[in-house]
Design a protein around this motif. Structure first.
Motif, short mmCIF file in Angstrom:
data_model
loop_
_atom_site.label_atom_id
_atom_site.label_comp_id
_atom_site.label_asym_id
_atom_site.label_seq_id
_atom_site.Cartn_x
_atom_site.Cartn_y
_atom_site.Cartn_z
N UNK A 150 -7.94 -33.79 10.49
CA UNK A 150 -8.91 -34.88 10.61
C UNK A 150 -10.29 -34.47 10.09
N UNK A 151 -10.65 -33.20 10.33
CA UNK A 151 -11.93 -32.71 9.83
C UNK A 151 -12.01 -32.83 8.31
N UNK A 152 -10.95 -32.41 7.63
CA UNK A 152 -10.96 -32.49 6.16
C UNK A 152 -10.85 -33.93 5.67
N UNK A 153 -10.15 -34.78 6.40
CA UNK A 153 -10.12 -36.20 6.04
C UNK A 153 -11.53 -36.79 6.15
N UNK A 154 -12.22 -36.48 7.24
CA UNK A 154 -13.60 -36.97 7.41
C UNK A 154 -14.51 -36.42 6.32
N UNK A 155 -14.28 -35.17 5.93
CA UNK A 155 -15.10 -34.56 4.87
C UNK A 155 -14.86 -35.24 3.53
N UNK A 156 -13.61 -35.61 3.26
CA UNK A 156 -13.31 -36.35 2.02
C UNK A 156 -14.01 -37.71 2.07
N UNK A 157 -13.97 -38.35 3.22
CA UNK A 157 -14.68 -39.64 3.37
C UNK A 157 -16.17 -39.47 3.10
N UNK A 158 -16.76 -38.41 3.63
CA UNK A 158 -18.19 -38.17 3.40
C UNK A 158 -18.49 -37.99 1.92
N UNK A 159 -17.67 -37.22 1.24
CA UNK A 159 -17.89 -36.95 -0.18
C UNK A 159 -17.79 -38.22 -1.01
N UNK A 160 -16.90 -39.12 -0.62
CA UNK A 160 -16.69 -40.37 -1.36
C UNK A 160 -17.52 -41.52 -0.80
N UNK A 161 -18.40 -41.22 0.16
CA UNK A 161 -19.25 -42.22 0.79
C UNK A 161 -18.43 -43.34 1.43
N UNK A 162 -17.40 -42.93 2.16
CA UNK A 162 -16.55 -43.86 2.90
C UNK A 162 -16.76 -43.65 4.39
N UNK A 163 -16.56 -44.69 5.16
CA UNK A 163 -16.69 -44.59 6.61
C UNK A 163 -15.29 -44.59 7.23
N UNK A 164 -14.95 -43.51 7.92
CA UNK A 164 -13.62 -43.36 8.49
C UNK A 164 -13.31 -44.46 9.50
N UNK A 165 -14.28 -44.83 10.31
CA UNK A 165 -14.06 -45.89 11.30
C UNK A 165 -13.75 -47.21 10.61
N UNK A 166 -14.47 -47.53 9.55
CA UNK A 166 -14.21 -48.77 8.80
C UNK A 166 -12.81 -48.75 8.19
N UNK A 167 -12.39 -47.58 7.70
CA UNK A 167 -11.04 -47.45 7.13
C UNK A 167 -9.99 -47.72 8.21
N UNK A 168 -10.20 -47.17 9.39
CA UNK A 168 -9.27 -47.38 10.49
C UNK A 168 -9.22 -48.86 10.86
N UNK A 169 -10.39 -49.49 10.95
CA UNK A 169 -10.43 -50.93 11.28
C UNK A 169 -9.71 -51.77 10.24
N UNK A 170 -9.97 -51.49 8.95
CA UNK A 170 -9.33 -52.27 7.89
C UNK A 170 -7.82 -52.09 7.89
N UNK A 171 -7.36 -50.86 8.09
CA UNK A 171 -5.92 -50.63 8.11
C UNK A 171 -5.29 -51.29 9.34
#
Length: 131
Positions: free
Chosen positions: A97-118
């Motif tokens: 999850x740490x690396x997933x969050x880090x990928x989100x940060x690099x791509x300027x994505x919000x993990x919580x928003x991704x979870x909500x959309x999915x």
């Protein structure tokens, strides 16, 4: 409250990631952490023995209803995780999850928003979103 927890985790990951900031490094670290999760699960069977896997073909008739299919599916896992295996799997999933969050940060994505959309997508499609 849950959005604060996910956002805080993502922010903390951003603050603590110092070395592997390249997207290439992050992707390979994410893949590595995923394989460690898989390995930890496999070790529960092959080394510890707290779980066993009894895999076989899922027998579902072609004319079965959605509920019948859902109730007849089997996870093939027998037993209960011991404390040591649970800790190892949770640690490896946390790193993943740490690396997933880090990928989100690099791509300027919000993990919580991704979870909500999915979550919205799978709820909207319901049983037509079989995976």
């Amino acid at each position: 409250m849950k959005d604060i927890l996910v956002d805080d985790f993502q922010y903390t990951a951003q603050e603590l990631l110092v070395r592997n900031k390249s997207i290439l490094d992050l992707i390979t670290k994410y893949q590595d952490s995923n394989s460690r999760v898989n390995r930890a699960v496999i070790k529960t069977v092959t080394q510890c023995g707290c779980l066993s896997i009894n895999a076989h073909k899922q027998d579902v008739s072609d004319d079965a209803s959605f509920d019948e299919m859902k109730n007849s599916a089997n996870g093939h896992v027998e037993g209960t995780l011991c404390d040591n295996c649970r800790d190892a799997i949770e640690r490896d999933m946390g790193r993943n999850l740490f690396y997933l969050a880090s990928i989100c940060n690099t791509l300027d994505l919000n993990l919580y928003d991704i979870i909500l959309k999915e979550n919205d997508r799978i709820r909207m499609l319901g049983k037509y979103n079989l995976r």
